[in-house]
Design an enzyme around this catalytic site. Structure first.
Site, PDB file in Angstrom:
ATOM      1  N   HIS A  20      10.832  39.391 -15.832  1.00  0.00           N
ATOM      2  CA  HIS A  20      11.114  38.718 -17.116  1.00  0.00           C
ATOM      3  C   HIS A  20       9.802  38.407 -17.838  1.00  0.00           C
ATOM      4  CE1 HIS A  20      15.427  38.079 -16.782  1.00  0.00           C
ATOM      5  NE2 HIS A  20      15.279  37.659 -15.537  1.00  0.00           N
ATOM      6  N   THR A  59      11.955  37.243 -11.668  1.00  0.00           N
ATOM      7  CA  THR A  59      11.287  36.337 -12.616  1.00  0.00           C
ATOM      8  C   THR A  59      10.007  36.972 -13.156  1.00  0.00           C
ATOM      9  OG1 THR A  59      12.119  34.477 -11.343  1.00  0.00           O
ATOM     10  CG2 THR A  59      10.320  33.996 -12.847  1.00  0.00           C
TER      11      THR A  59
END
Ligand code: NAD
Ligand code: ZN
Length: 343
Positions: free
Chosen positions: A43, A40
């Site tokens: 990202h 995450t």
């Protein structure tokens, strides 16, 4: 204090001086020891479409962490200065139907540290006492730093009974590899893990799987034959988010088999639902960790001899965080841990 901040709406992350957090009466203040980098975070670093739609700048990143309590609020019970703790990354609302019923991990309104609110890539972090897990004395700090993804692995691996069963795991990322180690430790007969990346399969072998299979070279049906299996895998754990991997899994399950699905596909995709129906498969979505049953299970799995430390392949001082993100981007790493003790 120093913190790793998404401070601009563009690719990149920056270590900046930001104000130290103040605690409320129900909070503890942590001095950070180690943090793990999650997919995450990558990202958010890359500033992809999901990150652009989700993250408000500035936000301090980070939700995989271990720290030491250095201050407790006046209303805090049972946590003390000096405790070594990790943080459950989901903040729950406390008022929805599931929260009120005690099923907090099924909260309808969760917020994530380091995504929707400031996280733990910082020297200090204020956390509500309801989001703290206290570690057993002597825990390896690098392992404690990755309790969040370890929890994803345990939550998935123990979603269905694995004792004596044949387990298929698609995706040998850090979470798939840890899930394989948990399934083996919990008494599975065969644990087969698949990937398309030989480096990741090598790492899986180090943690003791039955077979690590490159699906670009061999079929899962072939593997079943090699292992002398007759009727398919009893338990599937989807940990790649890849449609082909999931289709292969569905096709290789026993009648009445159970699948726990953690991997996050980037788009909608189709499967052969007739196989699900005629073979009476159960598919269960898995998100986060159970509060706090999964945390309890993680602690006792380690106490009973499970070793997940080999999944940590890279360690850097927090100031060199960009090297950590580079290692993640190459796609060959296991877990990457940042050390905050030198700051
Ligand atoms: P990762 O991206 O490091 O690992 C995924 C692996 O799947 C990679 O090694 C990749 O090579 C492999 N893969 C790609 N195509 C494949 C195929 N056809 N067959 C087999 N393997 C294939 O991810 P991770 O950090 O280990 O996390 C695993 C998954 O879980 C990711 O999809 C992630 O987004 C998701 N996730 C879900 C939750 C949740 O709460 N549900 C939490 C964390 C992560
Ligand atoms: Zn809730």
């Amino acid at each position: 204090m120093k913190a790793i901040v998404k401070s601009k709406a563009e690719p990149g992350l920056w270590m900046e001086d930001v104000p130290e957090p103040k605690i409320g009466i129900n909070d503890v203040l942590l001095k950070m020891k180690r943090t793990g980098i999650c997919g995450t975070d990558l990202h958010i670093y890359n500033w992809d479409a999901w990150a652009q739609a989700t993250i408000k700048v500035p936000t301090i990143l980070g939700h995989e962490l271990v720290g030491e309590i250095i201050e407790v609020g006046s209303n805090v019970n049972d946590f003390y200065v000096g405790d070594i703790v990790s943080v459950e990354g989901h903040l729950v609302c406390g008022r929805c139907r599931n929260c009120l019923a005690g099923r907090r991990y099924k909260c309808a309104h969760t917020l994530g540290f380091g995504v929707n609110t400031d996280g733990g890539f910082a020297e200090y972090m204020a956390v509500p006492m309801t989001n703290i897990w206290k570690h057993e004395p002597g825990i390896d700090l690098d392992v404690a730093a990755i309790f969040d993804p370890f929890g994803n692995a345990v939550h998935t691996a123990l979603a269905f009974e694995v004792f004596g069963e044949d387990v298929l795991i698609t995706g040998a990322g850090p979470i798939g590899i840890m899930a394989a180690a948990v399934a083996k430790h919990a008494g599975a007969r065969h644990v087969v893990i698949t990937d398309v990346n030989p480096k990741r399969l090598e790492l899986a072998e180090k943690l003791g799987v039955t077979l690590a299979v490159d699906v670009t070279k061999r079929s899962i049906a072939d593997i079943q034959k090699e292992l002398g299996m007759k009727e398919g895998f009893d338990v599937g754990m989807e940990m790649s988010g890849n449609p082909t991997a999931f289709r292969d899994m569905v096709a290789n399950m026993t009648h009445g088999g159970n699948i726990a699905f953690l991997g996050i596909p980037s788009e909608e995709f189709s499967i052969n639902w007739k196989t699900v129906i005629f073979n009476m498969l159960t598919i269960k979505g898995i998100y986060g960790r159970e509060m706090y049953e999964t945390w309890y299970q993680m602690s006792v799995l380690l106490e009973s001899g499970l070793d997940i430390e080999p999944v940590i392949t890279h360690r850097f001082p927090a100031t060199d965080f960009k090297l950590g993100f580079e290692a993640m981007r190459e796609g060959n790493s296991g877990k990457v841990v940042l050390d905050w003790s030198q700051i």
